[in-house]
Design an enzyme around this catalytic site. Structure first.
Site, short mmCIF file in Angstrom:
data_model
loop_
_atom_site.label_atom_id
_atom_site.label_comp_id
_atom_site.label_asym_id
_atom_site.label_seq_id
_atom_site.Cartn_x
_atom_site.Cartn_y
_atom_site.Cartn_z
N HIS A 304 0.73 -1.13 -0.03
CA HIS A 304 -0.08 -0.17 0.03
C HIS A 304 0.91 1.03 0.08
O HIS A 304 2.06 1.03 0.74
CB HIS A 304 -1.02 0.15 1.21
CG HIS A 304 -1.95 0.88 1.02
ND1 HIS A 304 -1.83 2.37 1.30
CD2 HIS A 304 -3.31 0.65 0.75
CE1 HIS A 304 -3.14 2.78 1.09
NE2 HIS A 304 -3.99 1.84 0.54
N ASP A 361 -7.92 -5.33 -0.01
CA ASP A 361 -8.42 -6.21 -1.10
C ASP A 361 -7.90 -7.67 -0.80
O ASP A 361 -8.46 -8.80 -1.89
CB ASP A 361 -7.96 -5.94 -2.70
CG ASP A 361 -8.33 -4.44 -2.73
OD1 ASP A 361 -9.62 -4.21 -2.59
OD2 ASP A 361 -7.85 -3.55 -3.39
N1 CMC Z 1 4.08 -7.76 -4.76
C1 CMC Z 1 5.36 -7.81 -4.98
N2 CMC Z 1 6.14 -6.60 -4.74
C2 CMC Z 1 5.59 -5.53 -4.60
C3 CMC Z 1 4.19 -5.36 -4.34
C4 CMC Z 1 3.55 -6.50 -4.46
N3 CMC Z 1 2.04 -6.67 -4.33
N4 CMC Z 1 3.95 -4.06 -3.93
C5 CMC Z 1 5.04 -3.64 -3.85
N5 CMC Z 1 6.05 -4.20 -4.22
C6 CMC Z 1 7.53 -3.76 -4.20
C7 CMC Z 1 7.90 -3.23 -5.47
O1 CMC Z 1 8.27 -3.95 -6.63
C8 CMC Z 1 8.85 -2.23 -4.95
O2 CMC Z 1 10.13 -2.87 -4.75
P1 CMC Z 1 11.60 -2.21 -5.06
O3 CMC Z 1 11.74 -1.25 -4.25
O4 CMC Z 1 12.58 -3.58 -5.24
O5 CMC Z 1 11.39 -1.65 -6.50
C9 CMC Z 1 8.56 -1.71 -3.54
O6 CMC Z 1 7.69 -3.00 -3.30
C10 CMC Z 1 7.68 -0.43 -3.49
O7 CMC Z 1 6.45 -0.70 -4.56
P2 CMC Z 1 5.93 0.27 -5.23
O8 CMC Z 1 5.28 -0.04 -6.50
O9 CMC Z 1 7.15 1.45 -5.56
O10 CMC Z 1 4.92 1.07 -4.14
P3 CMC Z 1 3.77 2.04 -4.36
O11 CMC Z 1 3.43 2.80 -3.17
O12 CMC Z 1 3.81 2.81 -5.64
O13 CMC Z 1 2.61 1.15 -4.94
C11 CMC Z 1 0.74 -0.33 -4.70
C12 CMC Z 1 1.61 0.64 -3.99
C13 CMC Z 1 -0.43 -0.63 -3.95
C14 CMC Z 1 0.09 -0.01 -6.19
C15 CMC Z 1 1.59 -1.63 -4.71
O14 CMC Z 1 1.95 -2.16 -3.39
C16 CMC Z 1 0.67 -2.78 -5.62
O15 CMC Z 1 1.02 -2.83 -6.87
N6 CMC Z 1 0.28 -3.84 -4.91
C17 CMC Z 1 -0.46 -4.63 -5.58
C18 CMC Z 1 -2.04 -4.27 -6.12
C19 CMC Z 1 -2.90 -4.05 -5.04
O16 CMC Z 1 -3.19 -5.00 -4.25
N7 CMC Z 1 -3.39 -2.88 -4.92
C20 CMC Z 1 -4.37 -2.62 -4.01
C21 CMC Z 1 -4.18 -1.57 -3.11
S1 CMC Z 1 -5.12 -1.19 -1.46
C22 CMC Z 1 -6.73 -0.95 -2.06
C23 CMC Z 1 -6.60 0.59 -3.28
O17 CMC Z 1 -6.03 1.25 -2.95
O18 CMC Z 1 -7.65 0.16 -3.81
#
Ligand code: CMC
Length: 425
Positions: A304, A361
């Site tokens: 998140h 989720d």
């Molecule tokens: N699985 C594996 N690695 C992950 C995941 C995941 N679900 N989420 C983040 N990471 C890793 C990412 O690869 C990165 O690693 P590195 O530093 O080595 O490059 C690090 O963690 C930080 O991730 P980010 O993508 O820069 O983080 P963000 O704040 O931009 O993204 C997020 C947040 C929710 C989009 C992301 O965690 C994600 O894609 N999660 C899966 C989709 C999901 O479950 N979304 C629902 C969110 S909660 C409800 C809502 O908002 O609707």
């Protein structure tokens, strides 16, 4: 705390005011940054940018706190009704009994959808995703209410949206099944009405199960607002051009659909199904997620932008999933796979070091499944829950007379060049 901050750039020092919110979050007010310094800020994904001041929802990602208008999500999920929470978000206070009765009755008496709107459903392919149908139909509502830009009627538009969204949502499902669409019934309350329109068939009796009503009430409350997330920011941005409430909310529905946002709940169940079909080895998928850059695989329902210890909604939902499945006598092997996946991930340094925890989720889909809601309707359920939040944020933005949202950019394209006639290209 100092109430100004100095920035030295190109040998000159500029002073900017700082401000502090009621829960002590601190900010630099850089509204005049470009005018004073000639610089803009670059903050891809808005990881540090506060787009607005808001008095609706507070969340603390480090401590795992979520509050609507000061009330904790744990209290609201345990003690409130979804429409009471909707009122709280939109109007700022928990309703008195009289206020609640009027609000609930107004919604109850606006659930019918114009018959011409009903005809629009016939134009969609039967296998259309219900989120595509929902965003189109919400947008179409603006065409059915010519008074849409009359600010004196905002409360009526709010009632219409809250009342008709479940009708539209369930009709898109009924059409995909090839079943007759059920009309809303005024004798039923909000959640009963949704369930009846969703599941009742003309050929047999349908009784609403109170366990299902209670579970949906909690799920809708947990989704009702989440401050400046992607879809809510979209609603505010679209509304900032003074676009009407239906168009703004329709844009929010579209933003929610993405798999990184509300669409994740559908992705989670599909992912868990794949793991089950692949033999149930969760460690294999944890390894794939750790190598996301080469595998392109993410653990949906994990991570998140704001929560870095736990998502308080996920805690409540995980417990609710256990309760609901046992009360309904449902034994879903997917729940065990989800728990195994969570445990494996939470013991893995990749997830621990990046502070990746199950989000809202991760377990919600397991409950929706147990309630009989099909997978492609999961994000629609999220939208029904999030609607009061979108409305509250749209209303606050308009009442505060926020300026049109218009970010800057750092241009990286070609510098000026002479036009080349086609024969010389
Ligand atoms: N699985 C594996 N690695 C992950 C995941 C995941 N679900 N989420 C983040 N990471 C890793 C990412 O690869 C990165 O690693 P590195 O530093 O080595 O490059 C690090 O963690 C930080 O991730 P980010 O993508 O820069 O983080 P963000 O704040 O931009 O993204 C997020 C947040 C929710 C989009 C992301 O965690 C994600 O894609 N999660 C899966 C989709 C999901 O479950 N979304 C629902 C969110 S909660 C409800 C809502 O908002 O609707």
């Amino acid at each position: 705390m100092a109430n100004s901050a100095d920035l030295t750039v190109d040998g000159k020092t500029y002073s900017f005011p700082t401000l502090e919110g009621t829960e002590n979050e601190k900010a630099f007010d850089i509204s005049n940054l470009r005018d004073q310094t000639g610089y803009v800020t670059l903050d891809r994904g808005y990881k540090n940018t506060g787009a607005t001041k808001s008095a609706i929802t507070f969340l603390d990602g480090e401590k795992g706190i979520l509050q609507y208008r000061g009330y904790s999500i744990e209290d609201l999920a345990a003690k409130a009704s979804f429409l009471g929470v909707a009122y709280l978000l939109i109007y700022g206070e928990l309703p008195t009994q009289t206020q609640y009765d009027k609000f609930e009755s107004d919604i109850r008496h606006h659930t019918m959808v114009n018959e011409d709107m009903r005809k629009i459903f016939d134009g969609f392919p039967v296998d259309a995703h219900p989120m595509g149908v929902l965003s189109s139909l919400v947008s179409a509502m603006s065409a059915f209410y010519p008074d849409v830009n009359d600010e004196d009627n905002t409360d009526l538009h709010i009632i219409r949206l809250l009342a008709k969204l479940p009708t539209i949502a369930t009709w898109s499902y009924k059409r995909s099944k090839g079943h007759p669409m059920n009309y809303p019934q005024n004798k039923l309350d909000y959640i009963q009405n949704f369930l009846n329109m969703m599941f009742a068939l003309p050929v047999e009796d349908y009784t609403v199960d109170p366990v299902v009503v209670e579970a949906l009430n909690v799920l809708l409350i947990l989704h009702a607002d989440h401050e400046q997330n992607c879809s809510t920011s979209t609603v505010r941005l679209v509304g900032s051009s003074q676009a009407n409430i239906y168009s703004s909310i329709s844009a929010g529905v579209s933003a929610l659909w993405g798999p990184l946002h509300g669409g994740a709940n559908q992705e989670v169940i599909e992912m868990l199904e794949n793991i089950k079909a692949d033999g149930g080895d969760v460690s294999k998928y944890v390894e794939m997620a750790k190598n996301a850059k080469s595998t392109g695989f993410r653990l949906y329902g994990f991570g998140h932008r704001v929560y870095k210890n736990f998502d308080p909604r996920a805690k409540i939902i995980k417990k609710a999933a256990d309760d609901v499945l046992s009360k309904l006598g449902v034994n879903d092997p997917i729940l065990d796979i989800a728990k195994g996946l969570e445990e494996a991930a939470l013991n893995d340094d990749y997830f621990v070091s990046r502070k990746l925890y199950p989000n809202v989720d991760f377990y919600s889909g397991i409950i929706y499944r147990a309630l009989g809601i099909p997978t492609n309707m999961f994000t629609v359920m999220f939208a029904i829950g999030r609607l009061p939040g979108w409305i509250a944020q749209w209303k606050e933005m308009r009442e505060n007379k926020e300026p049109i949202g218009r970010p800057r950019q750092i241009y990286t394209g070609p510098t000026h060049r002479e036009f080349v006639p086609v024969e010389k290209r």
